[in-house]
Scaffold this motif. Structure first.
Motif, PDB file in Angstrom:
ATOM      1  N   TYR A  81     -53.582 -39.385  20.180  1.00  0.00           N
ATOM      2  CA  TYR A  81     -53.755 -38.079  19.535  1.00  0.00           C
ATOM      3  C   TYR A  81     -55.228 -37.681  19.416  1.00  0.00           C
ATOM      4  O   TYR A  81     -55.544 -36.652  18.818  1.00  0.00           O
ATOM      5  CB  TYR A  81     -53.097 -38.072  18.162  1.00  0.00           C
ATOM      6  CG  TYR A  81     -51.582 -38.107  18.225  1.00  0.00           C
ATOM      7  CD1 TYR A  81     -50.861 -36.992  18.655  1.00  0.00           C
ATOM      8  CD2 TYR A  81     -50.874 -39.235  17.851  1.00  0.00           C
ATOM      9  CE1 TYR A  81     -49.471 -37.011  18.716  1.00  0.00           C
ATOM     10  CE2 TYR A  81     -49.483 -39.270  17.899  1.00  0.00           C
ATOM     11  CZ  TYR A  81     -48.792 -38.157  18.334  1.00  0.00           C
ATOM     12  OH  TYR A  81     -47.410 -38.187  18.402  1.00  0.00           O
ATOM     13  N   HIS A  98     -48.082 -33.539  24.528  1.00  0.00           N
ATOM     14  CA  HIS A  98     -47.779 -34.195  23.252  1.00  0.00           C
ATOM     15  C   HIS A  98     -46.735 -33.437  22.437  1.00  0.00           C
ATOM     16  O   HIS A  98     -45.997 -34.045  21.662  1.00  0.00           O
ATOM     17  CB  HIS A  98     -49.064 -34.344  22.432  1.00  0.00           C
ATOM     18  CG  HIS A  98     -50.038 -35.323  23.003  1.00  0.00           C
ATOM     19  ND1 HIS A  98     -50.635 -35.163  24.236  1.00  0.00           N
ATOM     20  CD2 HIS A  98     -50.533 -36.501  22.506  1.00  0.00           C
ATOM     21  CE1 HIS A  98     -51.467 -36.176  24.472  1.00  0.00           C
ATOM     22  NE2 HIS A  98     -51.423 -37.000  23.431  1.00  0.00           N
ATOM     23  N   LYS A  99     -46.683 -32.129  22.586  1.00  0.00           N
ATOM     24  CA  LYS A  99     -45.703 -31.361  21.812  1.00  0.00           C
ATOM     25  C   LYS A  99     -44.278 -31.630  22.297  1.00  0.00           C
ATOM     26  O   LYS A  99     -43.311 -31.434  21.546  1.00  0.00           O
ATOM     27  CB  LYS A  99     -46.011 -29.867  21.894  1.00  0.00           C
ATOM     28  CG  LYS A  99     -45.894 -29.241  23.277  1.00  0.00           C
ATOM     29  CD  LYS A  99     -46.295 -27.771  23.239  1.00  0.00           C
ATOM     30  CE  LYS A  99     -46.241 -27.131  24.628  1.00  0.00           C
ATOM     31  NZ  LYS A  99     -44.879 -27.138  25.193  1.00  0.00           N
ATOM     32  N   ASP A 100     -44.162 -32.101  23.537  1.00  0.00           N
ATOM     33  CA  ASP A 100     -42.838 -32.381  24.108  1.00  0.00           C
ATOM     34  C   ASP A 100     -42.470 -33.862  24.042  1.00  0.00           C
ATOM     35  O   ASP A 100     -41.284 -34.209  23.997  1.00  0.00           O
ATOM     36  CB  ASP A 100     -42.780 -31.912  25.575  1.00  0.00           C
ATOM     37  CG  ASP A 100     -43.038 -30.428  25.720  1.00  0.00           C
ATOM     38  OD1 ASP A 100     -42.526 -29.661  24.876  1.00  0.00           O
ATOM     39  OD2 ASP A 100     -43.759 -30.042  26.659  1.00  0.00           O
ATOM     40  N   ASP A 198     -51.675 -28.749  19.376  1.00  0.00           N
ATOM     41  CA  ASP A 198     -50.232 -28.534  19.470  1.00  0.00           C
ATOM     42  C   ASP A 198     -49.543 -29.819  19.922  1.00  0.00           C
ATOM     43  O   ASP A 198     -49.413 -30.099  21.116  1.00  0.00           O
ATOM     44  CB  ASP A 198     -49.942 -27.401  20.457  1.00  0.00           C
ATOM     45  CG  ASP A 198     -48.471 -26.977  20.413  1.00  0.00           C
ATOM     46  OD1 ASP A 198     -47.764 -27.411  19.480  1.00  0.00           O
ATOM     47  OD2 ASP A 198     -48.055 -26.227  21.309  1.00  0.00           O
ATOM     48  N   SER A 199     -49.118 -30.622  18.947  1.00  0.00           N
ATOM     49  CA  SER A 199     -48.435 -31.883  19.237  1.00  0.00           C
ATOM     50  C   SER A 199     -47.068 -31.871  18.554  1.00  0.00           C
ATOM     51  O   SER A 199     -46.644 -30.852  18.000  1.00  0.00           O
ATOM     52  CB  SER A 199     -49.264 -33.066  18.742  1.00  0.00           C
ATOM     53  OG  SER A 199     -49.168 -33.204  17.331  1.00  0.00           O
ATOM     54  N   ASP A 200     -46.402 -32.998  18.587  1.00  0.00           N
ATOM     55  CA  ASP A 200     -45.095 -33.104  17.922  1.00  0.00           C
ATOM     56  C   ASP A 200     -45.236 -33.326  16.423  1.00  0.00           C
ATOM     57  O   ASP A 200     -44.242 -33.440  15.721  1.00  0.00           O
ATOM     58  CB  ASP A 200     -44.286 -34.242  18.540  1.00  0.00           C
ATOM     59  CG  ASP A 200     -44.909 -35.611  18.266  1.00  0.00           C
ATOM     60  OD1 ASP A 200     -46.150 -35.711  18.276  1.00  0.00           O
ATOM     61  OD2 ASP A 200     -44.157 -36.573  18.057  1.00  0.00           O
ATOM     62  N   LYS A 202     -45.695 -31.883  13.178  1.00  0.00           N
ATOM     63  CA  LYS A 202     -45.597 -30.560  12.576  1.00  0.00           C
ATOM     64  C   LYS A 202     -45.667 -30.636  11.056  1.00  0.00           C
ATOM     65  O   LYS A 202     -45.066 -31.502  10.431  1.00  0.00           O
ATOM     66  CB  LYS A 202     -44.284 -29.883  12.984  1.00  0.00           C
ATOM     67  CG  LYS A 202     -44.050 -29.833  14.500  1.00  0.00           C
ATOM     68  CD  LYS A 202     -45.110 -29.025  15.225  1.00  0.00           C
ATOM     69  CE  LYS A 202     -44.823 -28.930  16.717  1.00  0.00           C
ATOM     70  NZ  LYS A 202     -45.892 -28.222  17.463  1.00  0.00           N
TER      71      LYS A 202
END
Length: 508
Positions: A81, A98-100, A198-200, A202
């Motif tokens: 990250y 990383h968001k996926d 914008d990563s997973d 949240k």
């Protein structure tokens, strides 16, 4: 485990807020009953367990989700990250954005299909180790045991089995002491950089979420008052998780990583220690806490030096933890392995200085122990089978070493191996004997142990024992010896060893 303890864990599902409050109350009551209180004055009455003092050699096991990517190190979850890091770039290239696909998405891939607790325990016993510390929870927050404080644990996800529980039972069958480790304190900020893009990860994150709290501020590791301070909620959760480990698994030793030295833990850590030591007395075994960097008052636990050791003998028992590889504790595809000779020398030096060696291995994601790890453990086991009497249950001799080679002192000092000569010896004492360990036995079979020479004056620092017999462990041939003012001369033909050779000196 008593009836009250069993009731906390026999129910399925997460603990309710009411149950968490009741558990915290029980912790307070257990501390209040003693014999240990949650203050350093009381905890300094602690005595290092006899089994630990005699064991000398243990195995550390770093195995978790980080073994799936097998890239960089066991800090993959943090570094993936950090934008621009090798792990970040590797992750994007291998798994996508990383968001996926975030760190949590490794959980279903961590099936441990080749994990065999009995096989592991047999390998560890054959290595000559006397205790084993598998990681209970690393910085990433994935628990390798069944828990009612989180959904993200190995019994519910990934392997879908209680890894720690299986290992405990297998180790018991092999006669090995079971311990575990907690690296939970670092989880507070470990993956916080994932909030910067914008990563997973949240917002909002709350208690029970895998990434919670993931503070964005990254502390100065050298500052024990560094921001961010953990919240009271995090500290209580940390206490509950540690006490759950204690009550569910009864480890005889718990290893803590460095961040518990932070000022924020100065109330909760002594409370946990008092609870643990009191529970150990209740359960019928002496418990031990391994700590680093003065996280505890001196004498309240076992001093641990990470990837390093003391250059001189200490009057107290201590431990070094290091790994078979220089570049990672967990399994990766590019491990820089140390050699068996280097590690056996390391063990000899540490034991001569009143320490224990906790040697880490990193199983692969599927649960098998890699061939190189097995080879190293087997080499150590064969050496200890011959020379163990100079190691197990031994004590410091009046002097710990002689020779021209000087040891590096302090943590993170084992980045390169030490080059020994035939003049380098390490000493231990046990069974009424003195053991002179030659760190690099010469091809001609002739050595001189200067510290064991005969003296004619009244120098009280010199060795004045009357030698009855000299032998070499594992060697059946004739050993010729002569003691004079120069030292103890020892000669033996045909001694061939790639590892240290132990000279046994029996006195009258």
């Amino acid at each position: 485990m008593g009836e009250q303890d069993r009731s906390k864990f026999q129910e399925e599902g997460l603990m309710t807020q009411k149950e968490r409050a009741e558990y915290l109350k029980e912790i307070e009551e257990t501390v209040a009953r003693g014999p240990f209180r949650a203050d350093w004055d009381s905890l300094s009455e602690y005595e290092t367990p006899e089994w630990f003092r005699k064991a000398k050699f243990g195995i550390f096991v770093h195995w978790g989700l980080y073994s799936v990517p097998a890239f960089g190190s066991e800090w993959y979850s943090r570094n993936m990250y950090i934008q621009g890091s090798p792990e970040y770039e590797h992750h994007r290239k291998t798994y996508g954005a990383h968001k996926d696909f975030g760190y949590k998405d490794f959980i279903p891939m961590f099936t441990a299909k080749k994990f065999d607790a009995k096989e592991w325990a047999e390998i560890f016993r054959q290595s000559g180790a006397k205790y084993v510390i598998p990681v209970g929870e690393h910085h990433d927050g994935f628990q390798m045991y069944a828990s009612r404080l989180s959904r993200f644990h190995a019994a519910a996800m990934g392997p879908k089995q209680d890894i720690l529980g299986s290992l405990k039972e297998a180790l018991k069958e092999e006669g090995l002491v079971f311990g575990t480790s907690s690296h939970r304190a670092e989880h507070q900020w470990f993956m916080g950089k994932g909030k910067e893009f914008d990563s997973d990860m949240k917002e909002p994150l709350s208690l029970g979420d895998f990434y919670w709290p993931s503070d964005k501020t990254q502390p100065d590791f050298s500052d024990d008052r560094a921001e961010p301070y953990p919240t009271q909620e995090f500290l209580e959760d940390w206490l509950l998780r540690t006490c759950e480990l204690i009550d569910r698994y009864h480890p005889h030793l718990i290893y803590f990583d460095w961040w518990v030295r932070h000022e924020a833990y100065k109330e909760v850590f002594p409370k946990m220690m008092a609870y643990y030591y009191n529970r150990g007395a209740q359960y019928g075994f002496p418990a031990g806490v391994c700590y680093k960097q003065d996280a505890c008052a001196f004498g309240s636990g076992i001093v641990d030096v990470e990837r390093g050791k003391f250059a001189e003998a200490k009057p107290y028992y201590w431990q070094t933890d290091t790994a078979v590889a220089r570049n990672s504790w967990g399994h990766t595809t590019d491990l820089d392995y140390k050699g068996s000779y280097e590690l056996i020398c390391y063990l000899c030096d540490v034991v001569s200085k009143n320490g224990n060696l906790l040697l880490n291995i990193g199983p692969a994601a599927d649960g098998h122990i890699p061939e190189k790890d097995r080879e190293i453990l087997a080499d150590i086991g064969r050496w200890l089978e011959v020379n163990g009497e100079a190691i197990y249950g031994s004590r410091c001799f009046r002097f710990s070493e002689e020779g021209p080679t000087k040891e590096k002192d302090g943590q993170f000092s084992d980045g390169s191996g030490t080059e020994y000569t035939p003049e380098d010896f390490r000493f231990t004492a046990a069974h009424g004997n003195v053991y002179a360990i030659c760190m690099k036995f010469p091809e001609d079979g002739r050595i001189l142990v200067r510290s064991l020479g005969r003296v004619e004056d009244l120098d009280q620092s010199a060795f004045r024992g009357i030698i009855r017999r000299v032998s070499i462990l594992g060697y059946e041939g004739e050993v010729r010896w002569l003691q004079d003012g120069e030292g103890l001369h020892v000669a033996a033909d045909g001694v061939e060893s790639a590892f240290p050779v132990v000279v046994k000196v029996e006195v009258k």
